[in-house]
Scaffold this active site. Sequence first.
Site, PDB file in Angstrom:
ATOM      1  CG  ASN A  94      -1.959  -1.146   1.321  1.00  0.00           C
ATOM      2  OD1 ASN A  94      -2.542  -1.573   0.227  1.00  0.00           O
ATOM      3  ND2 ASN A  94      -1.889  -1.769   2.383  1.00  0.00           N
ATOM      4  CG  HIS A 107       4.551  -2.258   5.276  1.00  0.00           C
ATOM      5  ND1 HIS A 107       4.573  -1.113   5.689  1.00  0.00           N
ATOM      6  CD2 HIS A 107       3.230  -2.668   5.058  1.00  0.00           C
ATOM      7  CE1 HIS A 107       3.259  -0.255   5.630  1.00  0.00           C
ATOM      8  NE2 HIS A 107       2.366  -1.574   5.572  1.00  0.00           N
TER       9      HIS A 107
HETATM   10  P1  5GP Z   1      -0.517  -0.774   5.926  1.00  0.00           P
HETATM   11  O1  5GP Z   1      -1.948  -0.662   6.041  1.00  0.00           O
HETATM   12  O2  5GP Z   1       0.129   0.344   6.366  1.00  0.00           O
HETATM   13  O3  5GP Z   1      -0.203  -1.488   4.573  1.00  0.00           O
HETATM   14  O4  5GP Z   1      -0.232  -2.072   6.730  1.00  0.00           O
HETATM   15  C1  5GP Z   1       0.228  -2.213   8.000  1.00  0.00           C
HETATM   16  C2  5GP Z   1       0.240  -3.502   8.539  1.00  0.00           C
HETATM   17  O5  5GP Z   1       0.969  -3.430   9.934  1.00  0.00           O
HETATM   18  C3  5GP Z   1      -1.123  -3.715   9.138  1.00  0.00           C
HETATM   19  O6  5GP Z   1      -1.595  -5.127   8.417  1.00  0.00           O
HETATM   20  C4  5GP Z   1      -1.206  -4.101  10.556  1.00  0.00           C
HETATM   21  O7  5GP Z   1      -1.935  -5.380  11.084  1.00  0.00           O
HETATM   22  C5  5GP Z   1       0.342  -4.244  10.847  1.00  0.00           C
HETATM   23  N1  5GP Z   1       0.877  -3.978  12.113  1.00  0.00           N
HETATM   24  C6  5GP Z   1       0.623  -2.462  12.713  1.00  0.00           C
HETATM   25  N2  5GP Z   1       1.291  -2.596  14.027  1.00  0.00           N
HETATM   26  C7  5GP Z   1       1.972  -3.777  13.998  1.00  0.00           C
HETATM   27  C8  5GP Z   1       2.795  -4.300  15.044  1.00  0.00           C
HETATM   28  O8  5GP Z   1       3.029  -3.615  16.126  1.00  0.00           O
HETATM   29  N3  5GP Z   1       3.233  -5.305  14.755  1.00  0.00           N
HETATM   30  C9  5GP Z   1       3.110  -6.110  13.575  1.00  0.00           C
HETATM   31  N4  5GP Z   1       3.770  -7.383  13.700  1.00  0.00           N
HETATM   32  N5  5GP Z   1       2.432  -5.787  12.807  1.00  0.00           N
HETATM   33  C10 5GP Z   1       1.823  -4.589  12.706  1.00  0.00           C
END
Ligand code: 5GP
Length: 121
Positions: A94, A107
């Site tokens: 994303n 990521h």
């Molecule tokens: P985005 O929406 O930015 O593409 O995805 C962020 C991802 O990070 C989400 O799927 C969320 O569940 C994950 N995430 C957020 N905080 C943490 C954390 O503290 N540890 C881990 N392992 N994943 C996290």
Amino acid sequence: MSYDDNNIFAKILREEIPCNKIYEDKFILSFYDINPQKKIHALVIPKGKYTDLDDFSLNASPEEMVGLLKGINIVAKKLGISTEVGMGYRALANISEDGGQEVPHLHFHLFGGEKVGKMVE
Ligand code: 5GP
């Protein structure tokens, strides 16, 4: 957008908060998503400070780029979902607010372990 050193993945990289680690090398860290959306839901992040894929494409070194792409394959192999073992998965990034990005450190999500379904649901 400038890089926010206090984002959650920066804290994970600095080992200030824990993660369930899958793999680490010079270029990347991989760990399980805290809120899995599929049977297997891993994250692969570069160690460099890049907010998103555009920032990475513009500013990362060729070595970092190769390291990230190769790293995704290494992690997929470790998880048993790579094409080498006859499986498959979705790799998804994303990008910024309009792209649904919540954590401002680049990521890739790796979804697998089951049929992951349509790309946009
Ligand atoms: P985005 O929406 O930015 O593409 O995805 C962020 C991802 O990070 C989400 O799927 C969320 O569940 C994950 N995430 C957020 N905080 C943490 C954390 O503290 N540890 C881990 N392992 N994943 C996290």
